[in-house]
Design a protein around this motif. Sequence first.
Motif, PDB file in Angstrom:
ATOM      1  N   HIS A  78      12.120  -1.030   8.900  1.00 61.40           N
ATOM      2  CA  HIS A  78      12.712  -2.364   8.794  1.00 61.40           C
ATOM      3  C   HIS A  78      12.829  -2.792   7.334  1.00 61.40           C
ATOM      4  O   HIS A  78      13.820  -3.416   6.941  1.00 61.40           O
ATOM      5  N   ALA A  79      11.806  -2.453   6.533  1.00 63.75           N
ATOM      6  CA  ALA A  79      11.876  -2.805   5.110  1.00 63.75           C
ATOM      7  C   ALA A  79      13.092  -2.160   4.465  1.00 63.75           C
ATOM      8  O   ALA A  79      13.813  -2.802   3.690  1.00 63.75           O
ATOM      9  N   ALA A  80      13.356  -0.877   4.800  1.00 61.07           N
ATOM     10  CA  ALA A  80      14.519  -0.202   4.214  1.00 61.07           C
ATOM     11  C   ALA A  80      15.812  -0.880   4.668  1.00 61.07           C
ATOM     12  O   ALA A  80      16.749  -1.047   3.873  1.00 61.07           O
ATOM     13  N   LEU A  81      15.859  -1.320   5.940  1.00 63.42           N
ATOM     14  CA  LEU A  81      17.076  -1.991   6.430  1.00 63.42           C
ATOM     15  C   LEU A  81      17.271  -3.344   5.745  1.00 63.42           C
ATOM     16  O   LEU A  81      18.391  -3.703   5.356  1.00 63.42           O
ATOM     17  N   VAL A  90      11.639  -7.517   2.846  1.00 65.66           N
ATOM     18  CA  VAL A  90      11.396  -6.174   2.300  1.00 65.66           C
ATOM     19  C   VAL A  90       9.943  -6.054   1.866  1.00 65.66           C
ATOM     20  O   VAL A  90       9.292  -5.044   2.131  1.00 65.66           O
ATOM     21  N   VAL A  91       9.415  -7.097   1.215  1.00 64.69           N
ATOM     22  CA  VAL A  91       8.058  -6.971   0.682  1.00 64.69           C
ATOM     23  C   VAL A  91       6.994  -7.406   1.677  1.00 64.69           C
ATOM     24  O   VAL A  91       5.813  -7.224   1.399  1.00 64.69           O
ATOM     25  N   GLY A 141      -1.979  -1.120  11.160  1.00 72.96           N
ATOM     26  CA  GLY A 141      -2.783  -1.934  10.261  1.00 72.96           C
ATOM     27  C   GLY A 141      -1.952  -2.695   9.235  1.00 72.96           C
ATOM     28  O   GLY A 141      -0.731  -2.588   9.201  1.00 72.96           O
ATOM     29  N   PRO A 142      -2.634  -3.474   8.389  1.00 71.56           N
ATOM     30  CA  PRO A 142      -1.903  -4.246   7.377  1.00 71.56           C
ATOM     31  C   PRO A 142      -1.309  -3.324   6.322  1.00 71.56           C
ATOM     32  O   PRO A 142      -1.913  -2.323   5.957  1.00 71.56           O
ATOM     33  N   GLN A 143      -0.136  -3.664   5.854  1.00 63.88           N
ATOM     34  CA  GLN A 143       0.551  -2.833   4.862  1.00 63.88           C
ATOM     35  C   GLN A 143       0.330  -3.352   3.441  1.00 63.88           C
ATOM     36  O   GLN A 143       0.869  -2.787   2.501  1.00 63.88           O
ATOM     37  N   LYS A 173       0.824  -1.198   0.000  1.00 64.50           N
ATOM     38  CA  LYS A 173       0.000   0.000   0.000  1.00 64.50           C
ATOM     39  C   LYS A 173       0.864   1.255   0.000  1.00 64.50           C
ATOM     40  O   LYS A 173       0.527   2.239  -0.621  1.00 64.50           O
ATOM     41  N   ASN A 174       1.958   1.217   0.747  1.00 65.43           N
ATOM     42  CA  ASN A 174       2.802   2.391   0.902  1.00 65.43           C
ATOM     43  C   ASN A 174       3.604   2.629  -0.388  1.00 65.43           C
ATOM     44  O   ASN A 174       4.238   1.722  -0.907  1.00 65.43           O
ATOM     45  N   ALA A 175       3.559   3.859  -0.895  1.00 67.67           N
ATOM     46  CA  ALA A 175       4.207   4.140  -2.176  1.00 67.67           C
ATOM     47  C   ALA A 175       5.717   3.956  -2.094  1.00 67.67           C
ATOM     48  O   ALA A 175       6.343   3.515  -3.065  1.00 67.67           O
ATOM     49  N   VAL A 176       6.337   4.270  -0.941  1.00 68.93           N
ATOM     50  CA  VAL A 176       7.785   4.079  -0.812  1.00 68.93           C
ATOM     51  C   VAL A 176       8.121   2.595  -0.899  1.00 68.93           C
ATOM     52  O   VAL A 176       9.125   2.199  -1.506  1.00 68.93           O
ATOM     53  N   ALA A 177       7.261   1.735  -0.338  1.00 75.11           N
ATOM     54  CA  ALA A 177       7.499   0.291  -0.411  1.00 75.11           C
ATOM     55  C   ALA A 177       7.364  -0.204  -1.842  1.00 75.11           C
ATOM     56  O   ALA A 177       8.078  -1.129  -2.254  1.00 75.11           O
ATOM     57  N   ILE A 178       6.459   0.414  -2.620  1.00 74.13           N
ATOM     58  CA  ILE A 178       6.339   0.039  -4.032  1.00 74.13           C
ATOM     59  C   ILE A 178       7.652   0.344  -4.754  1.00 74.13           C
ATOM     60  O   ILE A 178       8.158  -0.462  -5.539  1.00 74.13           O
TER      61      ILE A 178
END
Lengths: 102, 169
Positions: B30-33, B22-23, B85-87, A26-31
């Motif tokens: 944490h995802a960035a790390l 990451v995904v 919430g869920p990401q 959902k988060n654009a940075v994660a995309i």
Amino acid sequence: MIPLNWYLMLAAALFALGLFGVLSRKNAVAILMGVELMLNAVNVNLLAFWRYRAPTEPTGTVFAVIVFAVAAAEVAVGLALFIAVYRRFNSVVADDIDLLKW
Amino acid sequence: MTAMQIIFLITAIVSLFAAFRVVTTPNMVHAALWLIVTLFGVAILYALLSASFLAVAQVVVYIGAIAILMMFVVMLTRREMRDRGPQTGRQWPWAALISLLTFGGLAWMLEAVGLPNAPAGAVPESSIADLGRALVSPNGFVIPFEVASVLLLAALIGAVYIAWTRRNA
């Protein structure tokens, strides 16, 4: 020695994980992070083929260098866009950014 | 099982696990790390492929610039320091199906074609010098190189313009 197949399998798995991130997050940075994973998978493929097919030619590494430059440009513009969007909408969740949705 | 194969397998397992985190991790920092761990694993792969310049460039450009920029933006675009919430969106099973099909198709294709088991010869000693010459030689890749420079300049100006704060707007 490591068979070429191993590198290509790893790159395929990395690409699939990046694709999953792009489609499900959902988060654009994660995309954008998913896009980075996919670009890295492509670069692993390019360099593996360069090493196993034509290591005396610089062509494969030049291609990978250009991919690096494009990835850096893409990230810079993308993250600037997200900061601008965050100022406007106070959110970077892709579902909230629906101004152009018809 | 040679030492190179063992190093490759360890790197592959660590970077794939990091990419999976990451995904899937709900926490963006944490995802960035984890992304940094994956990028480092890819740098090790470049070193195994004897692409020494690209391995260093991966650490400098991807880890040093891109991943750190990601982390800054994650911190700048949160109202609070906790992700609620869920990401993942509602359609995540479809996303998983599509990625599994992509991987399955690629794996099937790789099994179907015959690929070499060993690298073709040795990388010449002067490979980094050759790369540098090829990038600026008129018979080589000077035009793609210049186009990439213009692209980076345009991206720089565009990023500054887009993220600029207009005080009276």
